[in-house]
Design a protein around this motif. Structure first.
Motif, short mmCIF file in Angstrom:
data_model
loop_
_atom_site.label_atom_id
_atom_site.label_comp_id
_atom_site.label_asym_id
_atom_site.label_seq_id
_atom_site.Cartn_x
_atom_site.Cartn_y
_atom_site.Cartn_z
N UNK A 24 13.87 -13.53 -0.32
CA UNK A 24 14.04 -12.23 -0.97
C UNK A 24 12.81 -11.81 -1.76
N UNK A 25 11.88 -12.72 -2.03
CA UNK A 25 10.79 -12.41 -2.94
C UNK A 25 9.97 -11.20 -2.51
N UNK A 26 9.76 -11.04 -1.22
CA UNK A 26 8.91 -9.96 -0.71
C UNK A 26 9.52 -8.58 -0.95
N UNK A 27 10.84 -8.52 -1.14
CA UNK A 27 11.50 -7.23 -1.37
C UNK A 27 11.09 -6.61 -2.71
N UNK A 28 10.57 -7.42 -3.62
CA UNK A 28 10.09 -6.90 -4.90
C UNK A 28 8.88 -5.98 -4.72
N UNK A 29 8.30 -5.99 -3.53
CA UNK A 29 7.07 -5.24 -3.31
C UNK A 29 7.20 -4.13 -2.28
N UNK A 30 8.44 -3.72 -1.99
CA UNK A 30 8.68 -2.60 -1.09
C UNK A 30 8.23 -1.30 -1.76
N UNK A 31 8.04 -0.28 -0.97
CA UNK A 31 7.64 1.03 -1.52
C UNK A 31 6.24 0.98 -2.10
N UNK A 32 6.12 1.34 -3.37
CA UNK A 32 4.81 1.38 -4.04
C UNK A 32 4.29 0.00 -4.40
N UNK A 33 5.13 -1.04 -4.24
CA UNK A 33 4.69 -2.39 -4.55
C UNK A 33 4.77 -2.69 -6.03
N UNK A 34 4.07 -3.76 -6.43
CA UNK A 34 4.10 -4.16 -7.82
C UNK A 34 3.13 -5.27 -8.11
N UNK A 35 3.08 -5.68 -9.39
CA UNK A 35 2.13 -6.71 -9.80
C UNK A 35 2.53 -8.09 -9.29
N UNK A 36 1.53 -8.91 -9.03
CA UNK A 36 1.71 -10.26 -8.54
C UNK A 36 0.51 -11.08 -9.00
N UNK A 37 0.65 -12.38 -9.03
CA UNK A 37 -0.46 -13.27 -9.35
C UNK A 37 -0.51 -14.34 -8.26
N UNK A 38 -1.72 -14.68 -7.82
CA UNK A 38 -1.93 -15.72 -6.81
C UNK A 38 -2.85 -16.77 -7.39
N UNK A 61 7.63 -4.02 6.47
CA UNK A 61 8.40 -4.60 7.58
C UNK A 61 8.14 -3.74 8.80
N UNK A 62 7.65 -4.34 9.89
CA UNK A 62 7.35 -3.56 11.09
C UNK A 62 8.61 -3.36 11.93
N UNK A 63 8.48 -2.63 13.02
CA UNK A 63 9.65 -2.30 13.85
C UNK A 63 10.24 -3.51 14.57
N UNK A 78 7.50 -9.22 8.49
CA UNK A 78 7.15 -8.76 7.15
C UNK A 78 5.78 -9.28 6.76
N UNK A 79 4.96 -8.38 6.25
CA UNK A 79 3.64 -8.71 5.74
C UNK A 79 3.53 -8.18 4.32
N UNK A 80 2.98 -8.99 3.44
CA UNK A 80 2.70 -8.57 2.07
C UNK A 80 1.18 -8.53 1.93
N UNK A 81 0.66 -7.38 1.54
CA UNK A 81 -0.77 -7.22 1.34
C UNK A 81 -1.05 -7.13 -0.15
N UNK A 82 -1.93 -8.00 -0.63
CA UNK A 82 -2.27 -8.06 -2.05
C UNK A 82 -3.72 -7.63 -2.22
N UNK A 83 -3.92 -6.66 -3.09
CA UNK A 83 -5.27 -6.26 -3.49
C UNK A 83 -5.51 -6.90 -4.85
N UNK A 84 -6.46 -7.85 -4.88
CA UNK A 84 -6.75 -8.55 -6.13
C UNK A 84 -7.46 -7.64 -7.11
N UNK A 85 -7.16 -7.81 -8.39
CA UNK A 85 -7.86 -7.04 -9.42
C UNK A 85 -9.30 -7.48 -9.47
N UNK A 86 -10.15 -6.53 -9.82
CA UNK A 86 -11.58 -6.82 -9.93
C UNK A 86 -11.79 -7.85 -11.04
N UNK A 87 -12.60 -8.83 -10.74
CA UNK A 87 -12.91 -9.88 -11.71
C UNK A 87 -14.30 -9.61 -12.28
#
Length: 117
Positions: A70-84, A99-101, A105-114
């Protein structure tokens, strides 16, 4: 195919032990990380190991057995914050799941600028 929740927990525990082991940890960490996020409904903080691919500041996570997780469902729509956990440190970012047809399911994370050190 869905896996029982107890099975998922046991597999995750084994993966974390491998990731932290002195013998195999360095190799395992090249493809496995731990994501930490706050549940959108519960408000609780969760951490789970995931396989990932990284290209610069973009991390792609293919969710295996998405029906059992279920964890990936937290990032549906506009997404949200995450830490890796990458390169020995926690990296904050913004995750969006898709989620494709075919149900993959793929989760894409854009890391914050360091900032430069």
């Amino acid at each position: 195919m869905e896996l029982p929740k107890g099975t998922v927990r046991r597999v995750n525990a084994c993966v974390l032990r491998l990731r932290d082991s002195p013998r195999f940890g360095r190799v395992v960490r090249r493809r496995l990380t731990v994501v930490t996020y706050t549940g959108r409904r519960s408000g609780k903080t969760f951490s789970t190991p995931v396989a990932y691919r990284r290209s610069g500041e973009t991390v792609t996570i293919g969710v295996q057995f998405p029906g059992a997780k279920a964890w990936w469902r937290n990032f549906l729509g506009a997404g949200g914050p995450i830490s890796l956990h990458l390169d020995g440190e926690d990296r904050p970012g913004h995750a969006v799941s898709h989620r494709d047809d075919k149900g993959r399911v793929t989760v894409t994370v854009t890391l914050e600028h360091r900032p430069a050190r």
